[in-house]
Design a protein around this motif. Sequence first.
Motif, short mmCIF file in Angstrom:
data_model
loop_
_atom_site.label_atom_id
_atom_site.label_comp_id
_atom_site.label_asym_id
_atom_site.label_seq_id
_atom_site.Cartn_x
_atom_site.Cartn_y
_atom_site.Cartn_z
N HIS A 34 -43.45 9.53 51.48
CA HIS A 34 -42.47 8.77 52.25
C HIS A 34 -43.18 7.73 53.12
CE1 HIS A 34 -39.23 12.09 52.14
NE2 HIS A 34 -40.29 12.63 51.54
N TYR A 36 -42.12 5.41 56.59
CA TYR A 36 -41.12 5.20 57.63
C TYR A 36 -41.58 4.07 58.53
CZ TYR A 36 -38.75 9.62 56.62
OH TYR A 36 -38.04 10.63 56.02
N SER A 43 -35.71 5.52 66.69
CA SER A 43 -36.08 6.67 65.85
C SER A 43 -36.74 6.17 64.58
CB SER A 43 -34.83 7.47 65.48
OG SER A 43 -34.14 7.87 66.63
N PRO A 44 -37.55 7.02 63.95
CA PRO A 44 -38.13 6.62 62.66
C PRO A 44 -37.04 6.32 61.65
CG PRO A 44 -39.23 8.57 63.52
CD PRO A 44 -38.04 8.33 64.39
N ALA A 46 -36.38 5.52 57.50
CA ALA A 46 -36.99 5.63 56.17
C ALA A 46 -37.04 4.27 55.48
CB ALA A 46 -36.20 6.62 55.32
N VAL A 49 -39.27 6.27 49.45
CA VAL A 49 -39.74 7.57 48.99
C VAL A 49 -40.19 7.37 47.55
CG1 VAL A 49 -39.21 9.99 48.56
CG2 VAL A 49 -38.10 8.79 50.45
N TYR A 96 -41.07 20.95 48.32
CA TYR A 96 -39.74 20.47 48.65
C TYR A 96 -39.40 20.77 50.11
CZ TYR A 96 -34.82 19.37 48.24
OH TYR A 96 -33.58 18.81 48.41
N THR B 31 -30.28 19.70 54.48
CA THR B 31 -31.54 20.07 55.13
C THR B 31 -31.63 19.42 56.50
OG1 THR B 31 -32.65 20.25 52.99
CG2 THR B 31 -34.05 20.00 54.93
N TYR B 33 -34.21 19.29 60.20
CA TYR B 33 -35.56 19.53 60.68
C TYR B 33 -35.62 19.40 62.20
CZ TYR B 33 -36.94 17.89 55.94
OH TYR B 33 -37.07 17.71 54.58
N ARG B 94 -31.57 15.42 55.87
CA ARG B 94 -31.57 14.68 54.62
C ARG B 94 -30.82 15.50 53.57
NH1 ARG B 94 -37.29 14.50 51.48
NH2 ARG B 94 -37.23 16.61 50.69
N PRO B 95 -30.34 14.82 52.52
CA PRO B 95 -29.56 15.54 51.51
C PRO B 95 -30.46 16.28 50.54
CG PRO B 95 -29.69 13.22 50.94
CD PRO B 95 -30.38 13.38 52.27
N ASP B 96 -29.88 17.26 49.86
CA ASP B 96 -30.57 17.95 48.77
C ASP B 96 -30.65 17.04 47.56
OD1 ASP B 96 -29.80 21.54 48.84
OD2 ASP B 96 -31.40 20.33 49.72
N GLY B 97 -31.33 17.50 46.58
CA GLY B 97 -31.41 16.73 45.35
C GLY B 97 -32.72 15.97 45.28
N PRO B 99 -35.81 13.55 45.98
CA PRO B 99 -36.38 13.25 47.29
C PRO B 99 -35.81 12.00 47.91
CG PRO B 99 -38.11 13.83 45.76
CD PRO B 99 -36.85 13.71 44.95
N GLY B 100 -35.41 12.09 49.15
CA GLY B 100 -34.88 10.94 49.88
C GLY B 100 -35.38 10.98 51.30
N GLY B 101 -35.29 9.84 51.96
CA GLY B 101 -35.75 9.75 53.33
C GLY B 101 -34.84 10.51 54.27
N ALA B 102 -35.41 10.93 55.38
CA ALA B 102 -34.64 11.65 56.38
C ALA B 102 -34.05 10.67 57.39
CB ALA B 102 -35.55 12.65 57.10
N PHE B 104 -33.13 10.33 61.34
CA PHE B 104 -33.57 10.94 62.58
C PHE B 104 -32.56 10.73 63.71
CE2 PHE B 104 -37.98 12.43 62.31
CZ PHE B 104 -38.28 12.06 61.02
N GLY B 105 -32.50 11.72 64.58
CA GLY B 105 -31.79 11.55 65.83
C GLY B 105 -32.60 10.69 66.79
#
Lengths: 111, 113
Positions: A34, A36, A43-44, A46, A49, A96, B31, B33, B94-97, B99-102, B104-105
């Motif tokens: 990734h 960012y 905030s970071p 994205a 990916v 994952y 998901t 974090y 971030r969503p399942d499936g 890989p994708g970026g997260a 953030f708060g």
Amino acid sequence: ILNVEQSPQSLHVQEGDSTNFTCSFPSSNFYALHWYRWETAKSPEALFVMTLNGDEKKKGRISATLNTKEGYSYLYIKGSQPEDSATYLCAPETSYDKVIFGPGTSLSVIP
Amino acid sequence: DTAVSQTPKYLVTQMGNDKSIKCEQNLGHDTMYWYKQDSKKFLKIMFSYNNKELIINETVPNRFSPKSPDKAHLNLHINSLELGDSAVYFCASRPDGRPGGAFFGQGTRLTVV
């Protein structure tokens, strides 16, 4: 502990210059990589990916490449603008959902 | 609408207290974090939850206990706060499936005095 390195640590460029940063990570246990962007007081966010060796991604003037065999990724910014000033974080995903962030490269673009 | 929201944004408390930081996401992600930004501005993963189940616990002291009442919420409870707990804590989802970026708060700046 996963060893993620980013270089340079910080960079100052003139508006209009093109620049690139490096991220290196262990090539074993690789799932995804990734990138960012993290602006001050925000905030970071994205950018990309990537999962496959040789992947290239592009978003406007920013692009990234990935070499999973040797464990590195490059981020390129073409014609830097002041709004590109931020810290750019590389984050390998070793399995994952386990996304580990590097220390970042701080970019300042001088008008 | 804020996608990932954390409350409070700032928290100042005394050593020894117990406090909670709340996180909610309205993106339908599976998901979530918690990350801690340390004094060197490093983002360190603390916990990862997938559909309310703990997936990752990165050698965080057991004074830190995440709680996920449903998949849209992941709260962080901290017992017996110490000076070294002072940091900015970020929640992300971030969503399942594939890989994708997260997302953030905005972060919670915790100061222990």
